[in-house]
Design an enzyme around this catalytic site. Structure first.
Site, PDB file in Angstrom:
ATOM      1  N   CYS A   1       0.844  -1.199   0.000  1.00 19.49           N
ATOM      2  CA  CYS A   1       0.000   0.000   0.000  1.00 19.49           C
ATOM      3  C   CYS A   1       0.882   1.254   0.000  1.00 19.49           C
ATOM      4  CB  CYS A   1      -0.961  -0.032   1.176  1.00 19.49           C
ATOM      5  SG  CYS A   1      -2.358   1.114   0.981  1.00 19.49           S
TER       6      CYS A   1
ATOM      7  N   HIS B   1      -3.705  -5.493   1.149  1.00 13.12           N
ATOM      8  CA  HIS B   1      -3.473  -5.813   2.554  1.00 13.12           C
ATOM      9  C   HIS B   1      -3.972  -7.227   2.851  1.00 13.12           C
ATOM     10  CE1 HIS B   1      -2.333  -1.830   4.121  1.00 13.12           C
ATOM     11  NE2 HIS B   1      -3.231  -1.314   3.300  1.00 13.12           N
TER      12      HIS B   1
END
Length: 489
Positions: free
Chosen positions: A328, A429
């Site tokens: 991310c 994630h």
């Protein structure tokens, strides 16, 4: 519908854990149970099936209650992006960034969102366990409160107060908290729970008797210190490993605004992995893999990395054959450039990245929130997880993607793997929550190292929740709690 709120004398008193335990206990009784937290402040969040964002603790409590996570379980989420400001998320969607004084005034509006979620849940579930935030006795925050007694007064629900005896001064915490509440608030407190007790309970009995006599409130239980309990953390990073035989060493860089560090719980709990959290002003120890994690303020954290010579540290690590993974925000840092033309995270419109791969990222006001599935391109395994980011990444390096993610009836590429195979980046994630994908990733990290054990984090979480429920049944007076809830079974 029965509602019971758990408030604490301090932060980290055990509110989240107690609510999770009660959710599992009462779910085991065959009731439809909902967790609820009116207002949460945390950088660890989860994505619901309908594309909303809630606190990680409420997602865990939903698992404990055996219900899918939904935005109503945490209608207001605050994600700090500075010492005085935070991103305000209402019903799962980012509203805006606010300074503390502005949000204080906004709380009158936020209460409407809280009550709307409360009303929807009370019409659908049998029992709702509500988690407060911080302490109800924080005098400077009591005006327009929606997190503790302000909510309890608005919906007229009973409250129990939990305190952590391991911090010391537990009786002062409980009596002092009660004394600082208004008369009507004191009346809705139905009892106390003492958390994290070590030793012989008989030595505590005199204090418990005094507390009940002093306050007129019953002690509903004394929970022991659970040394080995491993559940998703709401905010604080758990650095405790359970390594028995180190085969792979992984270092996670602790960015100042690190987010979603629960990504690495399964690595921390793996008996053959030594997971190290490295602060940005520390040296990088010898390791097989360095992970740049998610960040709530990517450009700010990137500046801190550069100021602390992390470009040189990472270049040296890769030069000697170490692997590097960006997730991310950490993925965005690996590119050539980051731009923030709308001032989403920074007053700096652009910044040079770490330049480990040929791509750039433009931060956008619209946050990507979705659960994803697909296939890895570097290994023969499936991927599942979630995306939660502001930004669009484009560039040549992304043509050699890490994953192919399902997008309706088609697919889309995500992330990259460098041509030499040493560096990987992704927006996904939760990669290590899958035992299969974890095996594939670790084979990428150390292809000659054969791990003999696997950890399924979802099965481990269930085992831990069942253990917590057993402890609650053993050490809490569940019948008194049923009476407070006015439940007959």
């Amino acid at each position: 519908m029965s509602v019971l709120m758990v408030q604490g004398t301090t932060s980290d008193a055990g509110k989240s854990t107690l609510v999770a335990g009660l959710c599992r206990v009462f779910s085991d009784l065959g009731l439809q149970v909902a967790p609820f937290k009116p207002q949460n402040m945390a950088l660890n969040s989860a994505v619901t099936e309908d594309g909303g964002e809630i606190g990680r603790a409420q997602a865990l409590q939903a698992v404990a209650a055996r219900v899918p996570p939904r935005v109503d379980f945490n209608p207001i989420l605050l994600k700090p992006n500075s010492d005085t400001g935070a991103q305000v998320i209402v019903h799962g969607k980012a509203l805006s960034n606010m300074e503390a004084d502005s949000y204080h005034d906004y709380k009158k509006v936020a209460l409407d969102a809280v009550l709307a979620s409360h009303n929807r849940l009370t019409s659908e579930f049998d029992v709702m366990f509500v988690e407060g935030a911080g302490s109800p006795a924080e005098i400077n925050l009591r005006e327009n409160d929606i997190a503790n007694m302000g909510y309890a007064e608005a919906v007229d629900c009973p409250v129990i107060i939990i305190a952590d005896i391991d911090k010391g001064g537990v009786f002062a915490h409980l009596v002092g908290t009660l004394a600082l509440l208004s008369e009507s608030e004191q009346k809705r407190v139905k009892g106390f729970v003492i958390n994290r007790f070590r030793g012989d309970i008989a030595l505590l009995q005199g204090g418990l008797d005094w507390l009940e006599d002093k306050t007129g409130k019953p002690v509903l239980g004394v929970l022991p210190y659970l040394h080995d309990l491993a559940l998703d953390a709401e905010d604080a990073i758990n650095v405790k490993n359970v390594t028995t035989k180190v085969k792979i060493t992984i270092a996670v860089v602790v960015l100042p605004h690190i987010s979603n560090h629960t990504d690495f719980d399964s690595l921390r709990l793996h008996p053959e992995i030594d997971l190290i959290y490295v602060r940005i002003f520390d040296d990088l120890p010898p390791c097989d893999l360095v992970i740049l994690p998610g960040s709530k303020s990517v450009m700010t954290d990137l500046s801190h990395l550069k100021e602390n010579n992390w470009l040189i540290k990472l270049q040296r690590h890769v030069r000697y054959g170490g692997k590097l993974l960006g997730i991310c925000g950490g993925f965005q840092m690996l590119g050539e450039q980051l731009t923030d033309p709308e001032g989403i995270e920074s007053t700096n419109p652009q910044m040079t990245g770490l330049a480990f791969a040929d791509f750039s990222t433009r931060l956008t006001s619209e946050k990507q929130l979705k659960q994803v599935t697909g296939k890895a391109r570097f290994a023969d395994c499936e991927v599942s997880g979630y995306e939660i980011h502001c930004g669009i990444s484009e560039g040549r390096a992304l043509k050699h993607s890490a994953f192919d993610l399902k997008e309706g009836d088609s697919s889309r590429a995500d992330g990259f793997v460098s041509e030499d195979g040493l560096i990987m980046g992704t927006y996904v994630h939760g990669l290590f929550d899958s035992a299969e994908l974890t095996k594939g990733l670790l084979e990428w990290v150390a292809p000659d190292m054969q791990l003999t054990q696997q950890l399924d984090i979802n099965s481990h979480r269930e085992q831990q929740l069942n253990q917590l429920a057993d402890v609650c049944r053993q050490h809490l007076d569940i019948n008194k709690i049923k009476n407070i809830l006015e439940i007959e079974l």
